[in-house]
Write an enzyme that holds these catalytic residues in place. Sequence first.
Site, mmCIF file in Angstrom:
data_model
loop_
_atom_site.group_PDB
_atom_site.id
_atom_site.type_symbol
_atom_site.label_atom_id
_atom_site.label_comp_id
_atom_site.label_asym_id
_atom_site.label_seq_id
_atom_site.Cartn_x
_atom_site.Cartn_y
_atom_site.Cartn_z
ATOM 1 N N LYS A 10 27.621 53.770 24.694
ATOM 2 C CA LYS A 10 27.969 52.493 25.352
ATOM 3 C C LYS A 10 28.817 52.757 26.587
ATOM 4 C CE LYS A 10 32.573 51.935 24.266
ATOM 5 N NZ LYS A 10 33.614 52.224 25.141
ATOM 6 N N ASP A 137 34.473 49.674 17.236
ATOM 7 C CA ASP A 137 33.298 49.664 18.123
ATOM 8 C C ASP A 137 31.985 49.616 17.345
ATOM 9 O OD1 ASP A 137 34.558 49.690 20.566
ATOM 10 O OD2 ASP A 137 34.478 51.870 20.806
HETATM 11 P P1 ATP Z 1 35.402 55.384 21.693
HETATM 12 O O1 ATP Z 1 34.655 55.160 22.965
HETATM 13 O O2 ATP Z 1 34.868 54.523 20.538
HETATM 14 O O3 ATP Z 1 36.878 55.371 21.818
HETATM 15 P P2 ATP Z 1 35.044 58.210 21.946
HETATM 16 O O4 ATP Z 1 33.767 58.358 22.701
HETATM 17 O O5 ATP Z 1 36.280 58.311 22.765
HETATM 18 O O6 ATP Z 1 35.006 56.833 21.161
HETATM 19 P P3 ATP Z 1 33.997 59.768 19.785
HETATM 20 O O7 ATP Z 1 33.244 60.856 20.453
HETATM 21 O O8 ATP Z 1 33.244 58.633 19.222
HETATM 22 O O9 ATP Z 1 35.131 59.279 20.796
HETATM 23 O O10 ATP Z 1 34.842 60.354 18.550
HETATM 24 C C1 ATP Z 1 36.034 60.932 18.672
HETATM 25 C C2 ATP Z 1 36.626 61.449 17.356
HETATM 26 O O11 ATP Z 1 35.871 61.108 16.180
HETATM 27 C C3 ATP Z 1 36.680 62.936 17.411
HETATM 28 O O12 ATP Z 1 37.990 63.285 17.028
HETATM 29 C C4 ATP Z 1 35.675 63.426 16.406
HETATM 30 O O13 ATP Z 1 36.101 64.598 15.733
HETATM 31 C C5 ATP Z 1 35.564 62.286 15.408
HETATM 32 N N1 ATP Z 1 34.193 62.114 14.871
HETATM 33 C C6 ATP Z 1 33.859 61.857 13.609
HETATM 34 N N2 ATP Z 1 32.544 61.723 13.463
HETATM 35 C C7 ATP Z 1 31.995 61.887 14.683
HETATM 36 C C8 ATP Z 1 30.665 61.844 15.184
HETATM 37 N N3 ATP Z 1 29.609 61.607 14.381
HETATM 38 N N4 ATP Z 1 30.489 62.040 16.496
HETATM 39 C C9 ATP Z 1 31.552 62.259 17.325
HETATM 40 N N5 ATP Z 1 32.831 62.311 16.895
HETATM 41 C C10 ATP Z 1 33.058 62.126 15.586
#
Ligand code: ATP
Length: 288
Positions: A10, A137
Amino acid sequence: MNYTESAYAKLNLALDILGRRPDGYHDMRMVMQSIDLADQVTLSPRSEPGISVSTDLPYLPKGDGNIAAKAAARFFEATGLPCPGFDIDIFKQIPVCAGMAGGSSDGAAVLRILRRLYVPDMTEERLEEIGALVGSDVPYCVRGGTVLAEGRGERLSALPPLPPCWLVVCKPACSISTPELFAQVRVKKLRCHPDIPGMTAALEQGDLEGVARRLYNVFEDVLPRRYSQVFEVKSSLLELGAMAASMTGSGPSVFGIFREEDPAARAVDALLPLGVSAFLCRTAQPRP
Ligand code: ATP
Protein backbone atom coordinates in the site's frame (compact mmCIF):
# COMPACT_ATOMS: atom_id res chain seq x y z
CA MET A 1 -3.44 -28.69 -2.86
CA ASN A 2 -1.80 -25.23 -2.43
CA TYR A 3 -3.58 -21.88 -2.33
CA THR A 4 -1.70 -18.76 -3.43
CA GLU A 5 -2.71 -15.14 -3.09
CA SER A 6 -0.97 -11.88 -4.00
CA ALA A 7 -0.39 -9.59 -1.01
CA TYR A 8 -0.26 -6.06 -2.43
CA ALA A 9 1.79 -3.21 -0.98
CA LYS A 10 0.00 0.00 0.00
CA LEU A 11 0.89 3.63 -0.49
CA ASN A 12 -0.48 6.57 1.48
CA LEU A 13 -1.73 9.22 -0.93
CA ALA A 14 -2.47 11.24 2.21
CA LEU A 15 -1.66 10.61 5.87
CA ASP A 16 -2.98 12.78 8.68
CA ILE A 17 -2.81 12.37 12.45
CA LEU A 18 -5.77 13.92 14.25
CA GLY A 19 -4.72 13.24 17.82
CA ARG A 20 -3.81 10.71 20.48
CA ARG A 21 -6.55 8.57 22.00
CA PRO A 22 -6.93 7.48 25.61
CA ASP A 23 -6.08 3.89 24.55
CA GLY A 24 -2.63 5.05 23.34
CA TYR A 25 -3.39 4.70 19.64
CA HIS A 26 -3.57 7.72 17.33
CA ASP A 27 -6.63 8.82 15.39
CA MET A 28 -5.58 8.76 11.77
CA ARG A 29 -7.14 9.85 8.49
CA MET A 30 -5.47 8.32 5.46
CA VAL A 31 -6.09 7.83 1.78
CA MET A 32 -4.66 4.43 0.93
CA GLN A 33 -3.86 2.91 -2.45
CA SER A 34 -2.81 -0.67 -3.28
CA ILE A 35 -0.14 -1.20 -5.89
CA ASP A 36 0.96 -4.23 -7.86
CA LEU A 37 4.24 -4.64 -5.95
CA ALA A 38 3.24 -7.84 -4.15
CA ASP A 39 4.41 -10.73 -1.99
CA GLN A 40 3.15 -14.18 -2.93
CA VAL A 41 1.55 -16.01 -0.01
CA THR A 42 0.98 -19.76 -0.37
CA LEU A 43 -0.93 -21.86 2.13
CA SER A 44 -0.51 -25.66 2.06
CA PRO A 45 -2.65 -27.81 4.36
CA ARG A 46 -0.69 -30.65 6.06
CA SER A 47 -1.58 -33.59 8.30
CA GLU A 48 0.29 -32.49 11.46
CA PRO A 49 -1.38 -29.74 13.53
CA GLY A 50 0.12 -26.24 13.91
CA ILE A 51 1.04 -23.37 11.63
CA SER A 52 4.55 -22.86 10.29
CA VAL A 53 5.75 -19.93 8.22
CA SER A 54 8.71 -19.86 5.86
CA THR A 55 9.91 -16.92 3.79
CA ASP A 56 12.77 -16.24 1.41
CA LEU A 57 14.10 -13.65 3.91
CA PRO A 58 15.85 -15.58 6.69
CA TYR A 59 15.57 -12.73 9.22
CA LEU A 60 11.76 -12.65 9.24
CA PRO A 61 9.96 -14.55 12.03
CA LYS A 62 9.06 -18.14 11.09
CA GLY A 63 6.49 -19.00 13.74
CA ASP A 64 3.90 -17.10 15.79
CA GLY A 65 5.92 -13.86 15.44
CA ASN A 66 5.05 -13.69 11.77
CA ILE A 67 1.98 -11.57 11.03
CA ALA A 68 0.77 -14.30 8.62
CA ALA A 69 0.68 -16.88 11.46
CA LYS A 70 -1.00 -14.37 13.78
CA ALA A 71 -3.69 -13.74 11.16
CA ALA A 72 -4.38 -17.48 10.82
CA ALA A 73 -4.63 -17.88 14.62
CA ARG A 74 -7.07 -14.93 14.90
CA PHE A 75 -9.19 -16.37 12.06
CA PHE A 76 -9.70 -19.72 13.81
CA GLU A 77 -10.28 -18.06 17.23
CA ALA A 78 -12.88 -15.70 15.74
CA THR A 79 -14.73 -18.38 13.76
CA GLY A 80 -14.48 -21.07 16.46
CA LEU A 81 -13.43 -23.57 13.78
CA PRO A 82 -10.75 -26.14 14.67
CA CYS A 83 -7.37 -25.06 13.32
CA PRO A 84 -6.03 -27.71 10.94
CA GLY A 85 -2.28 -27.86 10.33
CA PHE A 86 -0.76 -25.93 7.46
CA ASP A 87 2.40 -24.34 6.14
CA ILE A 88 2.47 -20.74 4.96
CA ASP A 89 5.20 -19.82 2.50
CA ILE A 90 5.84 -16.16 1.68
CA PHE A 91 7.88 -14.94 -1.25
CA LYS A 92 8.71 -11.37 -0.27
CA GLN A 93 8.85 -8.61 -2.86
CA ILE A 94 7.62 -5.75 -0.66
CA PRO A 95 10.57 -4.19 1.18
CA VAL A 96 10.42 -4.82 4.95
CA CYS A 97 9.93 -1.91 7.39
CA ALA A 98 9.32 0.40 4.46
CA GLY A 99 5.94 2.01 5.19
CA MET A 100 4.21 -0.22 2.62
CA ALA A 101 2.37 -2.55 5.04
CA GLY A 102 4.12 -5.66 3.71
CA GLY A 103 3.53 -7.75 6.85
CA SER A 104 -0.09 -6.58 7.21
CA SER A 105 -0.71 -7.42 3.58
CA ASP A 106 0.67 -10.96 4.07
CA GLY A 107 -1.70 -11.35 7.05
CA ALA A 108 -4.62 -10.09 4.97
CA ALA A 109 -3.78 -12.53 2.14
CA VAL A 110 -3.88 -15.41 4.67
CA LEU A 111 -7.30 -14.20 5.87
CA ARG A 112 -8.63 -14.07 2.30
CA ILE A 113 -7.39 -17.61 1.58
CA LEU A 114 -8.86 -18.97 4.84
CA ARG A 115 -12.23 -17.36 4.13
CA ARG A 116 -12.30 -18.96 0.68
CA LEU A 117 -11.43 -22.35 2.14
CA TYR A 118 -13.53 -22.45 5.30
CA VAL A 119 -16.24 -19.73 5.37
CA PRO A 120 -16.88 -18.60 1.77
CA ASP A 121 -20.03 -16.70 2.74
CA MET A 122 -18.25 -14.58 5.40
CA THR A 123 -18.82 -10.89 4.63
CA GLU A 124 -16.02 -8.51 3.74
CA GLU A 125 -16.86 -6.50 6.90
CA ARG A 126 -16.47 -9.56 9.16
CA LEU A 127 -13.15 -10.46 7.58
CA GLU A 128 -11.97 -6.86 8.04
CA GLU A 129 -13.05 -7.05 11.73
CA ILE A 130 -10.89 -10.14 12.17
CA GLY A 131 -8.11 -8.24 10.41
CA ALA A 132 -8.38 -5.45 13.00
CA LEU A 133 -7.48 -8.03 15.68
CA VAL A 134 -4.23 -8.67 13.81
CA GLY A 135 -3.07 -5.08 13.20
CA SER A 136 -4.21 -1.56 12.35
CA ASP A 137 -3.37 -1.78 8.61
CA VAL A 138 -4.78 -5.29 8.13
CA PRO A 139 -8.47 -4.33 7.55
CA TYR A 140 -7.38 -2.04 4.73
CA CYS A 141 -5.11 -4.73 3.27
CA VAL A 142 -8.04 -7.20 3.32
CA ARG A 143 -10.05 -4.81 1.16
CA GLY A 144 -7.39 -3.01 -0.92
CA GLY A 145 -7.97 -0.49 -3.68
CA THR A 146 -8.44 3.25 -3.10
CA VAL A 147 -9.85 3.74 0.40
CA LEU A 148 -10.27 6.37 3.11
CA ALA A 149 -9.11 4.80 6.40
CA GLU A 150 -9.96 6.46 9.70
CA GLY A 151 -9.72 5.70 13.42
CA ARG A 152 -6.72 3.41 13.98
CA GLY A 153 -7.08 2.61 10.28
CA GLU A 154 -9.96 0.15 10.68
CA ARG A 155 -12.85 2.46 9.65
CA LEU A 156 -12.88 2.14 5.87
CA SER A 157 -14.83 3.99 3.18
CA ALA A 158 -14.41 3.08 -0.49
CA LEU A 159 -13.20 5.91 -2.76
CA PRO A 160 -13.26 6.10 -6.56
CA PRO A 161 -10.11 4.52 -8.02
CA LEU A 162 -6.98 6.57 -8.62
CA PRO A 163 -7.04 7.47 -12.35
CA PRO A 164 -4.62 5.39 -14.46
CA CYS A 165 -1.01 6.38 -13.82
CA TRP A 166 2.47 4.97 -13.14
CA LEU A 167 3.94 4.96 -9.66
CA VAL A 168 7.67 4.91 -9.00
CA VAL A 169 8.29 3.62 -5.50
CA CYS A 170 11.68 4.08 -4.00
CA LYS A 171 13.03 2.60 -0.75
CA PRO A 172 16.10 4.40 0.62
CA ALA A 173 18.58 2.26 2.55
CA CYS A 174 17.76 3.80 5.96
CA SER A 175 14.98 2.55 8.23
CA ILE A 176 12.79 4.74 10.41
CA SER A 177 11.29 3.81 13.78
CA THR A 178 7.49 4.32 13.70
CA PRO A 179 7.19 4.91 17.51
CA GLU A 180 9.95 7.54 17.24
CA LEU A 181 7.99 9.39 14.57
CA PHE A 182 4.76 9.30 16.60
CA ALA A 183 6.74 10.67 19.57
CA GLN A 184 7.98 13.51 17.33
CA VAL A 185 4.38 14.34 16.44
CA ARG A 186 3.68 14.85 20.14
CA VAL A 187 6.67 17.16 20.57
CA LYS A 188 6.24 19.25 17.43
CA LYS A 189 2.66 20.36 16.97
CA LEU A 190 1.49 19.69 13.44
CA ARG A 191 0.75 22.94 11.62
CA CYS A 192 -0.26 21.60 8.21
CA HIS A 193 -2.71 18.88 7.32
CA PRO A 194 -3.56 17.20 4.03
CA ASP A 195 -6.59 18.41 2.10
CA ILE A 196 -8.37 15.06 2.19
CA PRO A 197 -11.80 16.43 1.17
CA GLY A 198 -10.08 18.05 -1.85
CA MET A 199 -8.32 14.78 -2.68
CA THR A 200 -11.61 12.87 -2.39
CA ALA A 201 -13.29 15.38 -4.72
CA ALA A 202 -10.40 15.04 -7.20
CA LEU A 203 -10.81 11.23 -7.12
CA GLU A 204 -14.54 11.64 -7.76
CA GLN A 205 -13.75 13.81 -10.79
CA GLY A 206 -11.06 11.41 -12.07
CA ASP A 207 -8.63 14.33 -11.76
CA LEU A 208 -5.13 12.82 -11.42
CA GLU A 209 -3.50 16.25 -11.32
CA GLY A 210 -5.83 17.26 -8.44
CA VAL A 211 -4.89 14.14 -6.47
CA ALA A 212 -1.18 14.59 -7.19
CA ARG A 213 -1.29 18.23 -6.02
CA ARG A 214 -2.69 17.07 -2.68
CA LEU A 215 -0.23 14.25 -1.82
CA TYR A 216 0.71 14.93 1.80
CA ASN A 217 2.11 12.93 4.70
CA VAL A 218 2.38 14.76 8.05
CA PHE A 219 5.21 12.42 9.14
CA GLU A 220 7.47 14.25 6.67
CA ASP A 221 7.04 17.42 8.75
CA VAL A 222 8.53 15.80 11.87
CA LEU A 223 11.19 13.67 10.21
CA PRO A 224 14.48 14.01 12.12
CA ARG A 225 17.36 15.54 10.13
CA ARG A 226 19.29 12.27 9.88
CA TYR A 227 16.69 10.93 7.45
CA SER A 228 17.56 13.57 4.84
CA GLN A 229 17.84 10.78 2.24
CA VAL A 230 14.03 10.71 2.15
CA PHE A 231 13.97 14.31 0.89
CA GLU A 232 16.86 13.68 -1.51
CA VAL A 233 14.93 10.82 -3.11
CA LYS A 234 11.78 12.95 -3.21
CA SER A 235 13.66 15.78 -4.98
CA SER A 236 15.15 13.28 -7.44
CA LEU A 237 11.67 11.95 -8.29
CA LEU A 238 10.44 15.48 -8.95
CA GLU A 239 13.52 16.32 -11.06
CA LEU A 240 12.92 13.12 -13.01
CA GLY A 241 9.45 14.32 -13.97
CA ALA A 242 7.05 13.08 -11.26
CA MET A 243 3.85 15.15 -11.05
CA ALA A 244 4.24 14.95 -7.25
CA ALA A 245 6.04 12.80 -4.69
CA SER A 246 5.49 11.85 -1.06
CA MET A 247 6.73 9.55 1.68
CA THR A 248 4.39 6.63 2.42
CA GLY A 249 3.40 5.58 5.96
CA SER A 250 6.18 6.15 8.46
CA GLY A 251 8.69 5.83 5.63
CA PRO A 252 11.32 5.71 4.51
CA SER A 253 9.81 4.77 1.12
CA VAL A 254 8.91 7.61 -1.21
CA PHE A 255 6.79 7.41 -4.34
CA GLY A 256 6.20 9.64 -7.33
CA ILE A 257 3.17 9.78 -9.64
CA PHE A 258 3.78 9.81 -13.40
CA ARG A 259 1.18 10.12 -16.13
CA GLU A 260 3.23 8.20 -18.72
CA GLU A 261 5.18 4.95 -18.55
CA ASP A 262 8.40 6.02 -20.33
CA PRO A 263 9.47 8.81 -17.95
CA ALA A 264 8.52 6.60 -15.00
CA ALA A 265 10.68 3.74 -16.31
CA ARG A 266 13.55 6.18 -16.95
CA ALA A 267 13.17 7.47 -13.37
CA VAL A 268 13.59 3.91 -12.02
CA ASP A 269 16.76 3.47 -14.11
CA ALA A 270 18.11 6.80 -12.87
CA LEU A 271 17.35 6.08 -9.20
CA LEU A 272 18.86 2.58 -8.95
CA PRO A 273 22.51 3.80 -9.13
CA LEU A 274 21.83 6.02 -6.06
CA GLY A 275 21.84 2.86 -3.92
CA VAL A 276 18.08 2.73 -3.36
CA SER A 277 15.55 0.07 -4.38
CA ALA A 278 13.17 1.40 -7.03
CA PHE A 279 10.05 -0.19 -8.49
CA LEU A 280 7.80 0.70 -11.41
CA CYS A 281 4.23 0.05 -10.28
CA ARG A 282 0.57 0.43 -11.20
CA THR A 283 -2.47 0.39 -8.96
CA ALA A 284 -3.94 -2.98 -7.93
CA GLN A 285 -7.03 -4.47 -6.33
CA PRO A 286 -7.09 -7.84 -4.48
CA ARG A 287 -9.65 -10.26 -5.89
CA PRO A 288 -12.63 -10.70 -3.52
P1 ATP B 1 3.53 -0.43 8.02
O1 ATP B 1 3.53 0.28 6.71
O2 ATP B 1 2.24 -1.21 8.27
O3 ATP B 1 3.98 0.39 9.18
P2 ATP B 1 6.07 -1.60 7.41
O4 ATP B 1 6.09 -1.70 5.92
O5 ATP B 1 6.77 -0.41 7.97
O6 ATP B 1 4.56 -1.64 7.90
P3 ATP B 1 6.50 -4.42 7.65
O7 ATP B 1 7.48 -4.73 6.59
O8 ATP B 1 5.08 -4.74 7.41
O9 ATP B 1 6.70 -2.89 8.06
O10 ATP B 1 6.87 -5.20 9.00
C1 ATP B 1 7.77 -4.78 9.89
C2 ATP B 1 7.98 -5.72 11.08
O11 ATP B 1 7.08 -6.84 11.13
C3 ATP B 1 9.36 -6.28 11.00
O12 ATP B 1 9.92 -6.08 12.28
C4 ATP B 1 9.20 -7.74 10.70
O13 ATP B 1 10.16 -8.54 11.35
C5 ATP B 1 7.82 -8.08 11.23
N1 ATP B 1 7.10 -9.08 10.40
C6 ATP B 1 6.37 -10.10 10.84
N2 ATP B 1 5.84 -10.79 9.84
C7 ATP B 1 6.22 -10.19 8.70
C8 ATP B 1 5.97 -10.44 7.32
N3 ATP B 1 5.20 -11.46 6.91
N4 ATP B 1 6.52 -9.60 6.43
C9 ATP B 1 7.28 -8.54 6.84
N5 ATP B 1 7.55 -8.27 8.14
C10 ATP B 1 7.02 -9.09 9.06
